[in-house]
Scaffold this motif. Structure first.
Motif: not given
Length: 138
Positions: A1-3, A5-6, A9
């Motif tokens: 999920m972090r990837t 979002l990165a 954005t």
């Protein structure tokens, strides 16, 4: 999920993410009744771009969504499969730009079937106009 979002954005995909947020706000205004789907139809003619027959807002929304998915999907695939290096970084910057012409071609294909949902003259289909012309001529 972090990837995800990165990627969504990060540059240059942030431009498509911002356009997606603006379109979401537009469609919320349409749903609330503050504006209509045909608001931009007088401002642009999309027939030359191969996306005629649907409101401009529908075509631009489809183009933006397809480009965003291609861009984010491609960059995510790079992040997972390719080793971090200078070539991968360059490809991450080029991929969202390359997604735009592919998204345009796909959008042209997607809007063709939608043309029937948005007739040029509400209430009369192509056959109805031809029949009315024959009836008035007789």
């Amino acid at each position: 999920m972090r990837t995800l979002l990165a990627v969504a954005t990060g540059p240059p995909t942030i431009l498509l993410t911002t356009a997606l947020v603006v379109l979401l706000c537009f469609w919320l205004l349409v749903a609330a009744g503050f504006t209509s789907v045909g608001t931009f139809d007088a401002d642009a003619n999309l027939r030359a771009w191969g996306m005629g027959g649907v409101p401009v807002a529908v075509a631009v929304t489809m183009l933006t969504v397809v480009a965003w998915f291609l861009s984010v999907g491609g960059v995510l695939l790079l992040a997972v499969c390719a080793p971090p290096c200078a070539a991968t970084g360059l490809l991450r910057m080029v991929l969202p730009v390359a997604a735009l012409p592919v998204a345009w071609r796909l959008t042209c294909l997607f809007v063709r079937p939608l043309h029937r949902l948005f007739p040029d003259e509400p209430g009369l289909s192509g056959r109805g106009r031809a029949r009315d012309h024959v009836d008035h001529a007789a």
